[in-house]
Write a protein that holds these residues in place. Structure first.
Motif, PDB file in Angstrom:
ATOM      1  N   VAL A  93     -11.528  -9.530   8.867  1.00  0.00           N
ATOM      2  CA  VAL A  93     -10.319 -10.361   8.858  1.00  0.00           C
ATOM      3  C   VAL A  93     -10.429 -11.432   9.935  1.00  0.00           C
ATOM      4  N   GLU A  94     -10.075 -12.668   9.591  1.00  0.00           N
ATOM      5  CA  GLU A  94     -10.091 -13.760  10.551  1.00  0.00           C
ATOM      6  C   GLU A  94      -8.747 -13.866  11.267  1.00  0.00           C
ATOM      7  N   VAL A  95      -8.799 -13.960  12.575  1.00  0.00           N
ATOM      8  CA  VAL A  95      -7.592 -14.089  13.396  1.00  0.00           C
ATOM      9  C   VAL A  95      -7.700 -15.386  14.190  1.00  0.00           C
ATOM     10  N   PRO A  96      -6.764 -16.340  14.021  1.00  0.00           N
ATOM     11  CA  PRO A  96      -6.867 -17.611  14.756  1.00  0.00           C
ATOM     12  C   PRO A  96      -6.621 -17.405  16.244  1.00  0.00           C
ATOM     13  N   LEU A  97      -7.313 -18.216  17.064  1.00  0.00           N
ATOM     14  CA  LEU A  97      -7.199 -18.114  18.521  1.00  0.00           C
ATOM     15  C   LEU A  97      -6.746 -19.443  19.109  1.00  0.00           C
ATOM     16  N   SER A  98      -5.915 -19.363  20.141  1.00  0.00           N
ATOM     17  CA  SER A  98      -5.619 -20.548  20.930  1.00  0.00           C
ATOM     18  C   SER A  98      -6.784 -20.760  21.902  1.00  0.00           C
ATOM     19  N   PRO A  99      -6.913 -21.960  22.500  1.00  0.00           N
ATOM     20  CA  PRO A  99      -8.003 -22.183  23.465  1.00  0.00           C
ATOM     21  C   PRO A  99      -8.006 -21.182  24.615  1.00  0.00           C
ATOM     22  N   PRO A 142       0.834  -1.208   0.000  1.00  0.00           N
ATOM     23  CA  PRO A 142       0.000   0.000   0.000  1.00  0.00           C
ATOM     24  C   PRO A 142       0.866   1.255   0.000  1.00  0.00           C
ATOM     25  N   THR A 143       0.440   2.233  -0.763  1.00  0.00           N
ATOM     26  CA  THR A 143       1.191   3.490  -0.822  1.00  0.00           C
ATOM     27  C   THR A 143       0.700   4.480   0.221  1.00  0.00           C
ATOM     28  N   SER A 144      -0.518   4.276   0.729  1.00  0.00           N
ATOM     29  CA  SER A 144      -1.072   5.196   1.721  1.00  0.00           C
ATOM     30  C   SER A 144      -0.840   4.644   3.132  1.00  0.00           C
ATOM     31  N   PRO A 145      -0.818   5.495   4.145  1.00  0.00           N
ATOM     32  CA  PRO A 145      -0.652   5.026   5.526  1.00  0.00           C
ATOM     33  C   PRO A 145      -1.885   4.228   5.951  1.00  0.00           C
ATOM     34  N   PRO A 146      -1.725   3.300   6.900  1.00  0.00           N
ATOM     35  CA  PRO A 146      -2.881   2.507   7.346  1.00  0.00           C
ATOM     36  C   PRO A 146      -3.948   3.377   7.992  1.00  0.00           C
ATOM     37  N   ARG A 147      -5.179   2.935   7.867  1.00  0.00           N
ATOM     38  CA  ARG A 147      -6.286   3.659   8.480  1.00  0.00           C
ATOM     39  C   ARG A 147      -6.343   3.359   9.970  1.00  0.00           C
ATOM     40  N   PRO A 148      -6.777   4.311  10.794  1.00  0.00           N
ATOM     41  CA  PRO A 148      -6.940   4.029  12.230  1.00  0.00           C
ATOM     42  C   PRO A 148      -8.111   3.088  12.454  1.00  0.00           C
ATOM     43  N   PHE A 149      -8.037   2.312  13.499  1.00  0.00           N
ATOM     44  CA  PHE A 149      -9.109   1.369  13.819  1.00  0.00           C
ATOM     45  C   PHE A 149     -10.367   2.133  14.210  1.00  0.00           C
ATOM     46  N   PRO A 150     -11.504   1.857  13.537  1.00  0.00           N
ATOM     47  CA  PRO A 150     -12.716   2.646  13.799  1.00  0.00           C
ATOM     48  C   PRO A 150     -13.605   2.070  14.900  1.00  0.00           C
ATOM     49  N   GLY A 151     -13.238   0.895  15.457  1.00  0.00           N
ATOM     50  CA  GLY A 151     -14.158   0.229  16.380  1.00  0.00           C
ATOM     51  C   GLY A 151     -15.180  -0.569  15.589  1.00  0.00           C
ATOM     52  N   GLY A 152     -16.185  -1.101  16.271  1.00  0.00           N
ATOM     53  CA  GLY A 152     -17.229  -1.842  15.588  1.00  0.00           C
ATOM     54  C   GLY A 152     -17.384  -3.253  16.116  1.00  0.00           C
ATOM     55  N   ASP A 190      -3.873  -7.607   6.343  1.00  0.00           N
ATOM     56  CA  ASP A 190      -4.956  -8.006   5.444  1.00  0.00           C
ATOM     57  C   ASP A 190      -6.029  -6.946   5.231  1.00  0.00           C
ATOM     58  N   ALA A 191      -6.096  -5.942   6.112  1.00  0.00           N
ATOM     59  CA  ALA A 191      -7.100  -4.888   5.931  1.00  0.00           C
ATOM     60  C   ALA A 191      -6.479  -3.503   5.906  1.00  0.00           C
ATOM     61  N   HIS A 192      -5.176  -3.411   6.105  1.00  0.00           N
ATOM     62  CA  HIS A 192      -4.460  -2.131   6.121  1.00  0.00           C
ATOM     63  C   HIS A 192      -5.073  -1.175   7.150  1.00  0.00           C
ATOM     64  N   ILE A 193      -5.427  -1.753   8.309  1.00  0.00           N
ATOM     65  CA  ILE A 193      -5.988  -0.985   9.422  1.00  0.00           C
ATOM     66  C   ILE A 193      -5.085  -1.179  10.629  1.00  0.00           C
TER      67      ILE A 193
END
Length: 379
Positions: free
Chosen positions: A175-181, A151-161, A240-243
């Motif tokens: 985006v899917e993030v794997p979790l341990s138990p 990406p050429t632009s800076p990452p976007r700030p996290f908006p919440g949600g 994966d989301a540039h956030i």
């Protein structure tokens, strides 16, 4: 690992400290891999004779035999030489503060170690999970998601949600993030709300002792796991989301203890018809998420888990071979005891206890009867 089907890689963790072995196991699980843990040279050799592994995480200071010999640096070096000579898979060496000098790292790499990481794993320049993936990439067992261009632009700030919490993963910003138990159990408890509708705050000790978490490493284990979770969320969503997700954007830890940020709405279980996929995690047309439910989902309070069907065989990739054997025999009505596990697998009593304790912490089994004559049964 790229392409249509995704195989489950398996690691052998060799460390005589069960707390450290648990931390490594959580890291390995969060990568989507399976693992077994042993505490000495002899146990490692026994496992290698019966099980194929894709890579190894080796503590240098290990004993030759369980509970009958001292942990020595040379024992780990000898086993490192054996593993490298066997060409079974890359070896990532881990070490404590007392032995992490540059000379030792150079010596390990000269012997053929794929990498050398100092404990604790969350404080070094390089993390253990990144070392594992880099080592696997070099031998063709891990293919990072190709990126057409940076990406050429800076990452976007996290908006919440919304954050969707499933048993083995969370979904944030599509985006899917794997979790341990343990990561899942912590998030499930933190998702509880007060009567006023606010997320409940917990200290590290309170989380460790909570019935829905049960972390036997105490507040240090909670702190390490949350630190690793924050890093994993931040790196995955940025890639994966540039956030850009900050340390306090999901789990806050200032003032009142650990708690979910008010900017987050936690949804437990799958309720949306489709998800954006990321990395190498791919949702197929028969994914239960698409049908509006997921049999792996666990309620927030961790208590309303349906009884397990005794006619359904256990083959959980998150469990070790020993643990799957234990679950299978309990389902058949066998009164499983520690001695049976030790005799069948020729492992130490400490290893068998650790496997059974983890199954109890995951609310799969419970102990019934007196300490001398009791046995384990399904929850």
């Amino acid at each position: 690992m790229g392409g249509g089907s995704r195989m489950t890689l398996r690691a052998l963790i060799i460390d005589d400290d069960p707390h450290i072995a648990d931390v490594v196991s959580d890291i390995v699980t969060s990568l989507g891999h399976a693992s077994d843990a042993v505490g000495c040279q002899d146990e490692a050799r026994q496992r290698l004779a019966t099980t194929a592994y894709d890579y190894f995480v080796l503590d240098l200071e290990i004993p030759v035999r369980a509970e009958r010999s001292l942990a020595r640096l040379q024992n780990g070096m000898n086993l490192l030489s054996e593993l490298v000579a066997s060409r079974l898979g890359p070896v990532i060496v881990v070490t404590g503060f007392g032995n992490n000098g540059p000379d030792q790292g150079v010596a390990c790499v000269k012997l053929g170690a794929a990498d050398y990481i100092a404990k604790p794993f969350d404080r070094g320049i390089r993390s253990l999970d990144s070392a594992i993936l880099e080592a696997l990439s070099k031998v063709g067992k891990y293919n990072p998601t190709p990126v057409d261009r940076k990406p050429t632009s800076p990452p976007r700030p996290f908006p919440g949600g919304e954050m969707q919490l499933l048993k083995k993963r969370l979904v944030l910003c599509g985006v899917e993030v794997p979790l341990s138990p343990l990561m899942h159990r912590i998030l499930a408890v933190l998702s509880e709300k007060t009567v006023a509708g606010k997320y409940t705050a917990f200290s590290g000790d309170e989380l460790a002792e909570h019935d829905g978490v049960r972390c036997n490493r105490g507040q240090n284990g909670i702190s390490e796991t949350i630190h690793l979770l924050r890093k994993r969320i931040s790196a995955t969503v940025l890639r994966d989301a540039h956030i850009e997700v900050g340390d306090q954007d999901i789990i806050r830890s200032k003032g009142l203890g650990y708690r979910i940020s008010d900017a987050i709405t936690v949804v437990v279980g799958a309720r949306r018809p489709a998800l954006v996929t990321a990395g190498e995690f791919e949702i197929t047309s028969n994914d239960p998420d698409r049908n509006g439910h997921d049999p792996d989902d666990v309620p927030v309070n961790g208590r309303n888990v349906p009884d397990r069907d005794p006619d359904v065989p256990v083959d959980d990739p998150d469990l070790s071979d020993r643990q799957n054997w234990i679950m299978s025999h309990i389902q058949k009505g066998t009164e499983v005891r520690i001695g049976m596990v030790v005799e069948h697998f020729r492992c130490s009593e400490k290893t068998a206890k650790r496997d059974l304790t983890e199954l109890k912490e995951r609310r799969l089994i419970r102990f019934v009867g007196s300490p001398r004559t009791g046995h384990y049964r399904l929850m």
